[in-house]
Scaffold this active site. Structure first.
Site, PDB file in Angstrom:
ATOM      1  N   ASN A 106      -0.511 -12.967   3.310  1.00 60.55           N
ATOM      2  CA  ASN A 106      -1.316 -11.754   3.469  1.00 60.55           C
ATOM      3  C   ASN A 106      -2.413 -11.770   2.419  1.00 60.55           C
ATOM      4  O   ASN A 106      -2.229 -12.330   1.339  1.00 60.55           O
ATOM      5  CB  ASN A 106      -0.442 -10.511   3.274  1.00 60.55           C
ATOM      6  CG  ASN A 106      -1.225  -9.222   3.461  1.00 60.55           C
ATOM      7  OD1 ASN A 106      -2.035  -9.105   4.401  1.00 60.55           O
ATOM      8  ND2 ASN A 106      -1.031  -8.256   2.590  1.00 60.55           N
ATOM      9  N   HIS A 108      -4.698  -9.120   0.182  1.00 61.82           N
ATOM     10  CA  HIS A 108      -4.697  -7.715  -0.216  1.00 61.82           C
ATOM     11  C   HIS A 108      -5.856  -7.474  -1.182  1.00 61.82           C
ATOM     12  O   HIS A 108      -6.061  -8.258  -2.103  1.00 61.82           O
ATOM     13  CB  HIS A 108      -3.358  -7.367  -0.869  1.00 61.82           C
ATOM     14  CG  HIS A 108      -3.250  -5.919  -1.226  1.00 61.82           C
ATOM     15  ND1 HIS A 108      -3.058  -4.939  -0.268  1.00 61.82           N
ATOM     16  CD2 HIS A 108      -3.364  -5.271  -2.410  1.00 61.82           C
ATOM     17  CE1 HIS A 108      -3.032  -3.752  -0.857  1.00 61.82           C
ATOM     18  NE2 HIS A 108      -3.214  -3.934  -2.157  1.00 61.82           N
ATOM     19  N   SER A 135      -5.933 -10.586  -3.796  1.00 60.79           N
ATOM     20  CA  SER A 135      -4.761 -11.454  -3.980  1.00 60.79           C
ATOM     21  C   SER A 135      -4.316 -11.992  -2.632  1.00 60.79           C
ATOM     22  O   SER A 135      -4.325 -11.268  -1.641  1.00 60.79           O
ATOM     23  CB  SER A 135      -3.586 -10.658  -4.561  1.00 60.79           C
ATOM     24  OG  SER A 135      -3.951  -9.948  -5.726  1.00 60.79           O
ATOM     25  N   ASP A 144       3.279  -5.560   0.199  1.00 60.18           N
ATOM     26  CA  ASP A 144       2.344  -6.116  -0.792  1.00 60.18           C
ATOM     27  C   ASP A 144       3.052  -6.607  -2.047  1.00 60.18           C
ATOM     28  O   ASP A 144       2.554  -6.447  -3.166  1.00 60.18           O
ATOM     29  CB  ASP A 144       1.280  -5.074  -1.179  1.00 60.18           C
ATOM     30  CG  ASP A 144       0.462  -4.607   0.014  1.00 60.18           C
ATOM     31  OD1 ASP A 144       0.256  -5.422   0.937  1.00 60.18           O
ATOM     32  OD2 ASP A 144       0.044  -3.442   0.031  1.00 60.18           O
TER      33      ASP A 144
HETATM   34  C1  GAR Z   1      -9.710  -6.717   3.872  1.00 58.57           C
HETATM   35  O1  GAR Z   1     -10.372  -6.192   2.753  1.00 58.57           O
HETATM   36  C2  GAR Z   1      -8.244  -6.935   3.565  1.00 58.57           C
HETATM   37  O2  GAR Z   1      -8.018  -7.375   2.240  1.00 58.57           O
HETATM   38  C3  GAR Z   1      -7.694  -5.563   3.769  1.00 58.57           C
HETATM   39  O3  GAR Z   1      -8.347  -5.071   4.916  1.00 58.57           O
HETATM   40  C4  GAR Z   1      -9.645  -5.664   4.991  1.00 58.57           C
HETATM   41  C5  GAR Z   1      -9.806  -6.287   6.357  1.00 58.57           C
HETATM   42  O4  GAR Z   1     -11.124  -6.715   6.555  1.00 58.57           O
HETATM   43  N1  GAR Z   1      -6.284  -5.602   3.945  1.00 58.57           N
HETATM   44  C6  GAR Z   1      -5.456  -4.639   3.558  1.00 58.57           C
HETATM   45  O5  GAR Z   1      -5.838  -3.603   3.026  1.00 58.57           O
HETATM   46  C7  GAR Z   1      -3.985  -4.910   3.832  1.00 58.57           C
HETATM   47  N2  GAR Z   1      -3.170  -3.946   3.179  1.00 58.57           N
HETATM   48  P1  GAR Z   1     -11.480  -7.772   7.688  1.00 58.57           P
HETATM   49  O6  GAR Z   1     -10.903  -7.223   8.999  1.00 58.57           O
HETATM   50  O7  GAR Z   1     -12.963  -7.800   7.726  1.00 58.57           O
HETATM   51  O8  GAR Z   1     -10.868  -9.081   7.294  1.00 58.57           O
END
Ligand code: GAR
Length: 209
Positions: A106, A108, A135, A144
Protein backbone atom coordinates in the site's frame (compact mmCIF):
# COMPACT_ATOMS: atom_id res chain seq x y z
CA UNK A 1 7.85 -10.65 -15.14
CA UNK A 2 5.90 -10.69 -11.89
CA UNK A 3 2.18 -10.14 -12.42
CA UNK A 4 0.61 -7.36 -10.39
CA UNK A 5 -2.99 -6.27 -9.85
CA UNK A 6 -3.50 -2.65 -8.87
CA UNK A 7 -6.58 -1.66 -6.85
CA UNK A 8 -7.77 1.94 -7.00
CA UNK A 9 -10.75 4.04 -5.96
CA UNK A 10 -10.04 7.35 -7.63
CA UNK A 11 -7.80 9.23 -10.05
CA UNK A 12 -5.28 6.45 -10.21
CA UNK A 13 -2.20 8.63 -10.62
CA UNK A 14 -0.14 6.13 -8.61
CA UNK A 15 -1.50 3.35 -10.80
CA UNK A 16 -0.39 5.38 -13.83
CA UNK A 17 3.07 5.84 -12.32
CA UNK A 18 3.33 2.07 -11.71
CA UNK A 19 2.12 1.37 -15.22
CA UNK A 20 4.50 3.72 -17.02
CA UNK A 21 7.43 2.51 -14.91
CA UNK A 22 6.55 -1.02 -16.02
CA UNK A 23 7.00 -0.04 -19.66
CA UNK A 24 10.76 -0.05 -19.15
CA UNK A 25 12.24 -3.16 -20.78
CA UNK A 26 13.99 -4.24 -17.60
CA UNK A 27 11.10 -3.62 -15.22
CA UNK A 28 10.58 -6.85 -13.23
CA UNK A 29 6.79 -6.52 -13.00
CA UNK A 30 3.83 -6.02 -15.29
CA UNK A 31 0.32 -4.88 -14.47
CA UNK A 32 -2.26 -7.48 -15.40
CA UNK A 33 -5.36 -5.91 -13.86
CA UNK A 34 -6.66 -2.63 -12.51
CA UNK A 35 -9.57 -3.21 -10.14
CA UNK A 36 -11.84 -0.69 -8.47
CA UNK A 37 -14.78 -0.46 -6.09
CA UNK A 38 -15.94 2.56 -8.11
CA UNK A 39 -16.86 2.05 -11.79
CA UNK A 40 -16.39 5.83 -12.29
CA UNK A 41 -12.80 5.88 -11.00
CA UNK A 42 -10.76 7.95 -13.44
CA UNK A 43 -7.92 5.46 -13.41
CA UNK A 44 -10.12 2.76 -14.94
CA UNK A 45 -10.60 4.69 -18.17
CA UNK A 46 -6.85 5.27 -18.40
CA UNK A 47 -6.08 1.60 -17.77
CA UNK A 48 -8.55 0.58 -20.48
CA UNK A 49 -7.08 3.07 -22.94
CA UNK A 50 -3.65 1.59 -22.18
CA UNK A 51 -4.89 -1.91 -22.93
CA UNK A 52 -4.90 -3.17 -19.35
CA UNK A 53 -7.74 -5.45 -18.17
CA UNK A 54 -10.06 -3.76 -15.69
CA UNK A 55 -12.59 -4.90 -13.15
CA UNK A 56 -15.08 -2.66 -11.33
CA UNK A 57 -17.60 -3.64 -8.70
CA UNK A 58 -19.40 -1.06 -6.53
CA UNK A 59 -19.26 -2.08 -2.88
CA UNK A 60 -22.60 -0.51 -1.99
CA UNK A 61 -25.09 -3.07 -0.66
CA UNK A 62 -22.45 -5.79 -0.49
CA UNK A 63 -20.92 -7.33 2.60
CA UNK A 64 -17.21 -6.58 2.92
CA UNK A 65 -16.21 -10.25 2.69
CA UNK A 66 -18.43 -10.73 -0.36
CA UNK A 67 -16.99 -7.69 -2.15
CA UNK A 68 -13.44 -8.70 -1.27
CA UNK A 69 -14.06 -12.22 -2.55
CA UNK A 70 -15.29 -10.93 -5.92
CA UNK A 71 -12.30 -8.60 -6.17
CA UNK A 72 -9.93 -11.43 -5.27
CA UNK A 73 -11.49 -13.70 -7.87
CA UNK A 74 -10.83 -11.07 -10.55
CA UNK A 75 -7.26 -10.66 -9.28
CA UNK A 76 -6.63 -14.42 -9.40
CA UNK A 77 -8.35 -14.83 -12.77
CA UNK A 78 -5.96 -12.22 -14.14
CA UNK A 79 -3.07 -14.37 -12.88
CA UNK A 80 -1.78 -11.75 -10.45
CA UNK A 81 0.84 -12.81 -7.89
CA UNK A 82 1.00 -9.44 -6.14
CA UNK A 83 -1.44 -6.67 -5.28
CA UNK A 84 -0.59 -2.97 -5.15
CA UNK A 85 -3.17 -0.81 -3.38
CA UNK A 86 -3.05 2.65 -4.93
CA UNK A 87 -5.60 4.91 -3.32
CA UNK A 88 -7.93 1.96 -2.71
CA UNK A 89 -10.16 3.50 -0.07
CA UNK A 90 -11.68 0.28 1.25
CA UNK A 91 -10.54 -1.60 4.29
CA UNK A 92 -9.93 -5.21 3.31
CA UNK A 93 -11.17 -8.13 5.38
CA UNK A 94 -8.54 -9.86 7.57
CA UNK A 95 -8.99 -13.09 5.57
CA UNK A 96 -8.15 -11.33 2.32
CA UNK A 97 -5.17 -9.60 3.92
CA UNK A 98 -3.77 -12.78 5.42
CA UNK A 99 -3.96 -14.64 2.11
CA UNK A 100 -1.85 -11.91 0.48
CA UNK A 101 0.50 -11.29 3.39
CA UNK A 102 3.94 -10.40 2.08
CA UNK A 103 2.56 -9.94 -1.43
CA UNK A 104 0.37 -6.86 -1.03
CA UNK A 105 1.68 -3.28 -0.84
CA UNK A 106 0.00 0.00 0.00
CA UNK A 107 1.09 3.59 -0.46
CA UNK A 108 0.13 6.02 2.26
CA UNK A 109 0.54 9.81 2.16
CA UNK A 110 2.41 10.29 5.43
CA UNK A 111 5.65 9.34 7.09
CA UNK A 112 4.30 6.30 8.93
CA UNK A 113 3.84 5.59 11.80
CA UNK A 114 2.65 9.21 11.84
CA UNK A 115 -0.86 9.99 10.60
CA UNK A 116 -2.47 6.68 9.78
CA UNK A 117 -5.92 7.03 8.25
CA UNK A 118 -7.29 10.12 6.53
CA UNK A 119 -6.47 13.87 6.32
CA UNK A 120 -2.76 13.21 6.64
CA UNK A 121 -1.61 16.49 5.09
CA UNK A 122 -3.88 18.68 7.20
CA UNK A 123 -2.65 16.88 10.29
CA UNK A 124 1.03 17.35 9.35
CA UNK A 125 0.49 21.09 8.74
CA UNK A 126 -1.55 21.45 11.92
CA UNK A 127 1.22 19.77 13.93
CA UNK A 128 3.81 22.19 12.49
CA UNK A 129 5.87 19.32 11.05
CA UNK A 130 8.86 20.39 8.94
CA UNK A 131 8.25 17.44 6.62
CA UNK A 132 5.31 15.45 5.40
CA UNK A 133 5.87 12.57 3.01
CA UNK A 134 4.79 9.15 1.85
CA UNK A 135 5.38 5.53 2.80
CA UNK A 136 5.10 2.23 1.01
CA UNK A 137 4.36 -0.65 3.33
CA UNK A 138 3.35 -4.29 3.31
CA UNK A 139 -0.33 -4.62 4.15
CA UNK A 140 -1.23 -6.32 7.42
CA UNK A 141 -4.58 -6.61 9.19
CA UNK A 142 -4.08 -3.32 11.09
CA UNK A 143 -4.81 -0.21 9.02
CA UNK A 144 -1.66 1.50 7.64
CA UNK A 145 0.46 -0.53 10.02
CA UNK A 146 2.53 -3.10 8.10
CA UNK A 147 6.33 -3.08 7.76
CA UNK A 148 7.50 0.00 5.87
CA UNK A 149 9.63 -0.75 2.82
CA UNK A 150 10.46 2.85 1.96
CA UNK A 151 9.61 6.48 2.64
CA UNK A 152 10.19 9.87 1.03
CA UNK A 153 10.10 13.00 3.21
CA UNK A 154 8.64 16.10 1.52
CA UNK A 155 9.28 19.55 3.02
CA UNK A 156 6.32 21.58 4.22
CA UNK A 157 6.58 25.07 2.68
CA UNK A 158 5.30 28.24 4.41
CA UNK A 159 1.77 28.88 3.22
CA UNK A 160 1.16 25.24 2.30
CA UNK A 161 -2.44 24.11 2.33
CA UNK A 162 -3.38 20.43 2.52
CA UNK A 163 -3.97 20.58 -1.25
CA UNK A 164 -0.63 22.16 -2.23
CA UNK A 165 1.23 19.78 0.07
CA UNK A 166 -0.71 16.79 -1.26
CA UNK A 167 0.29 17.74 -4.80
CA UNK A 168 4.00 17.67 -3.95
CA UNK A 169 3.71 14.49 -1.90
CA UNK A 170 2.08 12.87 -4.94
CA UNK A 171 5.21 13.58 -7.01
CA UNK A 172 7.19 11.72 -4.37
CA UNK A 173 4.64 8.89 -4.25
CA UNK A 174 4.95 8.36 -7.99
CA UNK A 175 8.73 7.95 -7.71
CA UNK A 176 8.70 5.78 -4.62
CA UNK A 177 5.96 3.29 -5.41
CA UNK A 178 7.39 1.63 -8.51
CA UNK A 179 10.82 1.34 -6.87
CA UNK A 180 9.35 -0.41 -3.85
CA UNK A 181 7.20 -2.69 -5.98
CA UNK A 182 10.28 -3.66 -7.98
CA UNK A 183 12.06 -4.39 -4.73
CA UNK A 184 9.21 -6.56 -3.48
CA UNK A 185 9.01 -8.70 -6.59
CA UNK A 186 12.77 -9.19 -6.88
CA UNK A 187 13.71 -9.80 -3.23
CA UNK A 188 12.57 -12.43 -0.77
CA UNK A 189 11.01 -9.85 1.52
CA UNK A 190 9.06 -12.37 3.46
CA UNK A 191 12.10 -13.61 5.34
CA UNK A 192 13.09 -10.04 6.33
CA UNK A 193 9.56 -9.33 7.35
CA UNK A 194 9.33 -12.36 9.59
CA UNK A 195 12.70 -11.60 11.16
CA UNK A 196 11.60 -8.04 11.84
CA UNK A 197 8.60 -9.39 13.71
CA UNK A 198 10.32 -12.08 15.76
CA UNK A 199 10.37 -9.79 18.81
CA UNK A 200 6.69 -8.99 18.54
CA UNK A 201 5.76 -12.62 18.03
CA UNK A 202 7.79 -13.62 21.10
CA UNK A 203 6.01 -10.94 23.14
CA UNK A 204 2.65 -12.27 22.04
CA UNK A 205 3.41 -15.76 23.39
CA UNK A 206 2.02 -16.62 26.81
CA UNK A 207 4.60 -16.31 29.56
CA UNK A 208 6.24 -19.52 30.74
CA UNK A 209 4.99 -20.68 34.15
C1 GAR B 1 -2.65 8.98 -2.87
O1 GAR B 1 -2.16 10.17 -2.31
C2 GAR B 1 -2.50 7.84 -1.90
O2 GAR B 1 -1.31 7.91 -1.14
C3 GAR B 1 -3.70 8.02 -1.04
O3 GAR B 1 -4.74 8.37 -1.92
C4 GAR B 1 -4.17 9.06 -3.04
C5 GAR B 1 -4.64 8.38 -4.30
O4 GAR B 1 -4.27 9.13 -5.43
N1 GAR B 1 -4.00 6.83 -0.32
C6 GAR B 1 -4.54 6.81 0.89
O5 GAR B 1 -4.86 7.82 1.50
C7 GAR B 1 -4.75 5.42 1.47
N2 GAR B 1 -5.11 5.50 2.84
P1 GAR B 1 -4.24 8.47 -6.87
O6 GAR B 1 -5.61 7.82 -7.09
O7 GAR B 1 -4.03 9.61 -7.80
O8 GAR B 1 -3.12 7.47 -6.89
Amino acid sequence: RAKVAVLISGTGSNMAALLYASRRDDCPYEIVLVGSNDPEAGGLALAKAEGIATFALPHKGMKRAEHDAAMERAVLDAGAQYIALAGYMRILSPEFVSRWEGRMLNIHPSLLPKYKGLDTHARAIEAGDSHAGCSVHLVTAELDDGPVLGQTPVAVVPGDTPATLAGRVLFAEHQLYSRMLEKLVTRPFRADWLLERVGEIALALPEAE
